[in-house]
Design an enzyme around this catalytic site. Structure first.
Site: not given
Ligand code: ASP
Length: 371
Positions: A57, A71, A104, A137-138, A210, A330
Site C-alpha cells: 500500500t 486502490y 505482500s 503490511t499484510d 498486524k 501430553e
Molecule cells: N494488501 C496490501 C499488502 O500487504 C496491504 C498493505 O500494504 O497495507 O501489500
C-alpha cells in the site's frame, strides 16, 4: 602604562571566550543535525541508506483521494517513493532499488530468499550503513522476522509500510518512510535485529504483528510493547533478548529453496485429514494454530501424530494472539513441539529455517525456545 595593561586585557578576553563557550547548550555544541541521542549524523557526513522497495500500500495509488481501501497496491516505483520525501536527504544519502512491486500477500519463499540475500550483500559493503525495506503490511511481519533470523550484520534493517495509499488524504507512507530512514540512520538501531517502523513506533520483528485491517496503528505487540518511538528524535526503550541476525544458526547464502511448511487452523469439529492433505502436498512441517495453549482436538491430534510418524515436524502455536504455548507433557511424548510465543505465521518462518538445519524434534524445539 599601556604595556602594563596588555597582560590584563589578554586575561580578561580569555575569560570572556571561556564564558561564552560554557553558556552554549550541550546540544548546540554537538554537531549540527545530531539528535538528542545522537541518532542522525551531521550534514556532509550522512549515512548511506538503501531503500529496497517490494510494493504494498505504501506504493499504492488510486484515482480517488478519499478512498483508503480501494486502490492498486504496488503501483508506484521506488524513485517516486523517494521523490515524495525530499526531506530524507537532510538525514541520509538515500538511494533506491526495486526488488519486486507486489501486494505482500503474494510474497513467496523465492522472493523472501532473494530479498534477504540482497540485504546481506549490501550490508557487507562499506558503502551501505543501513537498509529500509518498503513492504505491504499484510505479511510484513513474516518478511521482517525472516530478515531478523537471516541477516548477518549488525547494521540497521528497518521494514516499513503504510495503511493508506500514496494518493490518499493523510497518506501515512511518506512519514513512515521518513521515520524508517531516520531509524536506519541511527547508530542506536545497530545490533537490534530487524525493526518495523510505522505510526511513529519502532517494533521488533520478533514481536510485532498486524492487529487491525485498516487502522494506521495496526502494528502492535501487546505483551512486549514497542522497543522505541520516533518523536523527531529516535528513542529506544526496550531490549530484545531473543537470538537474531549474527547470533542465529541460519546462513542462507547458498540456500536455493526453503522447505514447505503449512499452517492449519484449529477449530471445533476440525479434522485430521488436513494434516494428510498438507503432507501429500509436500509439506515437511506444519504449524497448528491451536485454540488456547496450543490445544488440539482428538481428531486433529490423530492427524498430527500420524504426520510426525511420517517424518513431518509439527509445531503447536495459538490462534489467541498472545501468550506462550508451553511444552505440555501430553504433547511432548508424541513429539509435538511448542511455538513458545511465536504466532503461527512467524512460527512457520522459523520452522522453515530450522528444517534447513535439522529434523530432530529436540533440536527443533531448542530453536523455538531461543529465537
Ligand atoms: N494488501 C496490501 C499488502 O500487504 C496491504 C498493505 O500494504 O497495507 O501489500
Amino acid at each position: 602604562m599601556k604595556k602594563r595593561l596588555m597582560p590584563i586585557v589578554t586575561f580578561i578576553t580569555a575569560l570572556l571566550l571561556i564564558a561564552v563557550g560554557c553558556s552554549q547548550s550541550p546540544q548546540a555544541k554537538e554537531a549540527p543535525h545530531q539528535t538528542k541521542n545522537g541518532s542522525s549524523s551531521k550534514k556532509g557526513n550522512l549515512p548511506n541508506i538503501k531503500i529496497l522497495a517490494t510494493g504494498g500500500t505504501i506504493a499504492g495509488a488510486d484515482k480517488s483521494k478519499t478512498s483508503t481501501t480501494e486502490y492498486k497496491a504496488g503501483a508506484v516505483g521506488v524513485d517516486s517513493l523517494i521523490q515524495a520525501v525530499p526531506e530524507m536527504e537532510d538525514i541520509a544519502h538515500v538511494s533506491g532499488e526495486q526488488i519486486v512491486n507486489i501486494d505482500s500477500q503474494n510474497m513467496d519463499n523465492k522472493t523472501l530468499l532473494k530479498l534477504a540475500k540482497r540485504v546481506n550483500e549490501l550490508l557487507r559493503s562499506d558503502d551501505t550503513d543501513g537498509i529500509v525495506i518498503t513492504h505491504g503490511t499484510d505479511t510484513l511481519e513474516e518478511t521482517a522476522y525472516f530478515l531478523n533470523l537471516t541477516v548477518k550484520s549488525e547494521k540497521p534493517v528497518v521494514v516499513a509500510g503504510s495503511m493508506r495509499p500514496s494518493t490518499a488524504i493523510g497518506a501515512d507512507g511518506p512519514s513512515n518512510l521518513y521515520n524508517a530512514v531516520k531509524v536506519a540512520a541511527a547508530p542506536e538501531a545497530k545490533g537490534k535485529g530487524a525493526l518495523v517502523v510505522l505510526n511513529d513506533r519502532i517494533g521488533s520483528a520478533r514481536y510485532v504483528t498486524k492487529t487491525n485491517t485498516t487502522a494506521t496503528d495496526t502494528f502492535k505487540s501487546e505483551e512486549m510493547g514497542y522497543i522505541g518511538t520516533i518523536a523527531d528524535d529516535v528513542y529506544f526503550n526496550n531490549i530484545i533478548t531473543r537470538k537474531h541476525t549474527k547470533d542465529t544458526d541460519f546462513n542462507i547464502a547458498k540456500l536455493k529453496k526453503l522447505p514447505q511448511v503449512d499452517i492449519i487452523y484449529g477449530y471445533q469439529n476440525d479434522g485430521g485429514y488436513l494434516f494428510d492433505a498438507a503432507a501429500k502436498a509436500g509439506a515437511k512441517g506444519i504449524v497448528f494454530a491451536g485454540a488456547g495453549n496450543g490445544s488440539m482436538s482428538d481428531t486433529a491430534k490423530k492427524g498430527a501424530v500420524k504426520a510426525v510418524k511420517n517424518g513431518l515436524a509439527i509445531v503447536r502455536s495459538t490462534r489467541t494472539g498472545n501468550g506462550a504455548v508451553t511444552p505440555n507433557r501430553e504433547f511432548e511424548k508424541d513429539r509435538l513441539l511448542a511455538s513458545n510465543s511465536l504466532n503461527p505465521q512467524k512460527a512457520r518462518i522459523l520452522l522453515m529455517l530450522a528444517l534447513t538445519k535439522t529434523d530432530d524434534p529436540e533440536r527443533l524445539q531448542t530453536y523455538f525456545n531461543e529465537y
